[in-house]
Motif scaffolding. Structure first.
Motif, short mmCIF file in Angstrom:
data_model
loop_
_atom_site.label_atom_id
_atom_site.label_comp_id
_atom_site.label_asym_id
_atom_site.label_seq_id
_atom_site.Cartn_x
_atom_site.Cartn_y
_atom_site.Cartn_z
N GLU A 1 -14.74 -8.03 -7.43
CA GLU A 1 -13.45 -7.33 -7.86
C GLU A 1 -13.19 -6.05 -7.08
O GLU A 1 -12.11 -5.67 -6.56
N ASP A 2 -14.15 -5.08 -6.69
CA ASP A 2 -14.02 -3.99 -5.96
C ASP A 2 -13.36 -4.36 -4.78
O ASP A 2 -12.41 -3.82 -4.00
N VAL A 3 -13.80 -5.63 -4.03
CA VAL A 3 -13.16 -5.88 -2.78
C VAL A 3 -11.87 -6.38 -2.97
O VAL A 3 -10.93 -6.12 -2.05
N ALA A 4 -11.19 -7.15 -3.98
CA ALA A 4 -10.12 -7.28 -4.33
C ALA A 4 -9.34 -6.09 -4.58
O ALA A 4 -8.02 -6.27 -4.05
N VAL A 5 -9.72 -5.15 -5.17
CA VAL A 5 -9.04 -3.83 -5.31
C VAL A 5 -8.53 -3.17 -4.17
O VAL A 5 -7.61 -2.76 -3.67
N ALA A 6 -9.78 -3.22 -3.12
CA ALA A 6 -9.62 -2.58 -1.62
C ALA A 6 -8.60 -3.36 -1.01
O ALA A 6 -8.01 -2.58 -0.28
N ILE A 7 -8.51 -4.55 -1.34
CA ILE A 7 -7.60 -5.25 -0.27
C ILE A 7 -6.13 -4.74 -0.69
O ILE A 7 -5.28 -4.70 -0.20
N GLU A 8 -5.91 -4.96 -2.25
CA GLU A 8 -4.63 -4.71 -2.65
C GLU A 8 -4.18 -3.52 -2.67
O GLU A 8 -2.79 -3.17 -2.45
N LYS B 1 -7.21 6.93 3.79
CA LYS B 1 -7.48 8.21 3.91
C LYS B 1 -7.32 8.51 5.27
O LYS B 1 -7.20 9.80 5.53
N LEU B 2 -7.41 7.72 6.30
CA LEU B 2 -7.29 7.90 7.80
C LEU B 2 -6.23 8.59 7.87
O LEU B 2 -5.13 8.13 7.33
N PRO B 3 -6.12 9.42 8.96
CA PRO B 3 -6.97 9.89 9.86
C PRO B 3 -7.93 11.38 9.33
O PRO B 3 -8.74 11.63 10.00
N LEU B 4 -6.96 11.88 7.99
CA LEU B 4 -7.67 13.27 7.84
C LEU B 4 -9.00 13.07 7.25
O LEU B 4 -9.83 14.05 7.30
N ASP B 5 -9.22 11.77 6.65
CA ASP B 5 -10.51 11.91 5.82
C ASP B 5 -11.19 10.65 6.37
O ASP B 5 -10.80 9.56 6.10
N VAL B 6 -12.18 10.82 7.04
CA VAL B 6 -12.96 9.53 7.48
C VAL B 6 -14.29 9.37 6.31
O VAL B 6 -15.52 9.85 6.37
N SER B 7 -13.77 8.60 5.48
CA SER B 7 -14.73 8.08 4.30
C SER B 7 -14.91 6.80 3.88
O SER B 7 -14.21 5.92 4.54
N PHE B 8 -16.03 6.24 3.30
CA PHE B 8 -16.23 4.92 2.98
C PHE B 8 -16.21 4.60 1.71
O PHE B 8 -16.52 5.40 0.75
N LEU B 9 -15.96 3.49 1.54
CA LEU B 9 -15.66 2.90 0.11
C LEU B 9 -16.94 1.77 0.00
O LEU B 9 -16.99 0.86 0.58
N ASP B 10 -17.76 1.90 -0.80
CA ASP B 10 -18.91 1.04 -1.16
C ASP B 10 -18.57 -0.25 -2.28
O ASP B 10 -18.30 0.44 -3.39
N CYS B 11 -18.40 -1.47 -2.01
CA CYS B 11 -18.16 -2.56 -2.87
C CYS B 11 -19.11 -3.24 -3.23
O CYS B 11 -20.08 -3.60 -2.34
#
Ligand code: MRU
Length: 338
Positions: free
Chosen positions: A35-42, A21-31
């Protein structure tokens, strides 16, 4: 504003700065699980070779209720992206911890190891910055591709770490960052990082490299890598090889800056490096707008391999390797693993 951490262990969960989402949106993803981390990497919410390894290490911690769950997490995370060897290096360290003696609870040992992987990467970045900046003149113009910055690492950055270290050393640095098709890591991420640091950065399309080199005095190209073979061939974001050929034409030094966790001495040459091929829709679409039909033939390799003979030097935390790379990289390997 201080730049937020790209990877943060917080309240027993892995908080990632969402790089999609950068640079327009500075937001966070909580894993909260592997599986959450795997999808975040993919899906590239976290990306960049060292950052992928660090995130994966924390991903193992999230599922480490039992040894069996930890091993399942390691197996899942190792399927996310094939090219960056840092991922496999970090997961091998986590696997060794799982196999170790259970004097301390498993999750605590794994968390300590994930923190250690991250700290070692930050320290390596700082050392590479120190070595790399010495290669740049007092007033430098440099050119970079993709994002090899704090966002792509535990912090500080590899290629961008060299620029930061040069500024710390009192040098004046001007940067050309190319946009890096198809996912724009250059214009979205590198430009954002450098701007936040107050470093002079101009964004160009990657097809403009020859035009830039023919008009400007460019002192160096600085790029990162996802895997460096024992002979010095280096896989990095698609387009790096083309840039190296243009740099060679204009006699501009081409430096690859990468931690030792990116060097794969078991890989004899670039042909043995697995190259990730991503969803063709990344090219068929642009910012959500359809450019090509769903079935239009497209090839979308995420990386290419720059042959060693196009590389002036490889900057690692163990030193600056010069050609012939098999000899110089082997000497660095022997220094630590006699
Ligand atoms: O697909 P990406 O964004 O993960 O690709 C990243 C790169 O190619 C970087 O240049 C490389 O990982 C080095 S990061 C220090």
């Amino acid at each position: 504003m201080t730049r937020p951490e790209a990877i943060e262990w917080k309240n027993d969960c892995l908080r990632l700065l969402d790089q999609r989402k950068l640079p327009l949106d500075v937001s966070f993803l909580d894993c909260r699980c592997a599986e959450d981390v795997a999808v975040a990497i993919e899906t590239l919410a976290v990306r960049g070779a060292p950052a992928i390894g660090i995130a994966a290490a924390y991903g193992v911690v999230l599922d480490a209720t039992t040894k069996r769950d930890a091993i399942a997490a390691i197996d899942r995370l190792s399927l996310t992206r094939p090219t960056a060897v840092n991922l496999f290096h970090a997961l091998a360290r986590m696997r060794a911890i799982v196999a170790g003696l259970p004097d301390v609870p498993l999750r605590d040992r794994l968390l300590a190891e994930a923190h250690a992987i991250r700290s070692a990467d930050i320290a390596a970045n700082e050392t590479m910055g120190f070595f790399g900046q010495s290669l740049l003149p007092q007033n430098s113009t440099v050119y970079t591709h993709c994002n090899a910055g704090a966002l792509a690492t535990g912090g500080f950055g590899t290629a961008l770490g060299v620029m930061r270290a040069a500024v710390r050393a009192g040098k004046t640095i001007r940067v050309f960052a190319d946009e890096t098709r198809p996912l724009l890591q250059g214009s979205r991420l590198t430009a954002w990082e450098l701007l936040e640091d107050g470093i002079d950065v101009t964004v160009v399309c990657e097809g403009m490299a020859a035009a830039v080199f023919s008009r400007e005095r460019v002192d160096a190209v600085l790029v990162g890598a996802d895997r460096i073979a024992a002979n010095g061939d280096a896989a990095n974001k698609i387009g790096t090889y083309t840039l190296a050929l243009v740099a060679r034409h204009f006699d501009v030094p081409f430096y690859v800056v990468a931690p030792w966790t990116t060097v794969d001495m078991k890989c004899p040459g670039g042909r043995s490096i697995p190259i990730e091929e991503r969803n063709p829709d990344e090219i068929r679409e642009c910012f959500g707008a359809k450019i090509l039909s769903r079935d239009f033939p497209v090839w979308n390799p995420a990386f290419d391999v720059t042959p060693a003979d196009c590389i002036t030097a490889i900057v690692t935390e163990r030193g600056v390797a010069r050609p012939p790379f098999f000899a110089s990289l082997s000497a660095f390997d022997d220094m630590i693993n006699p």
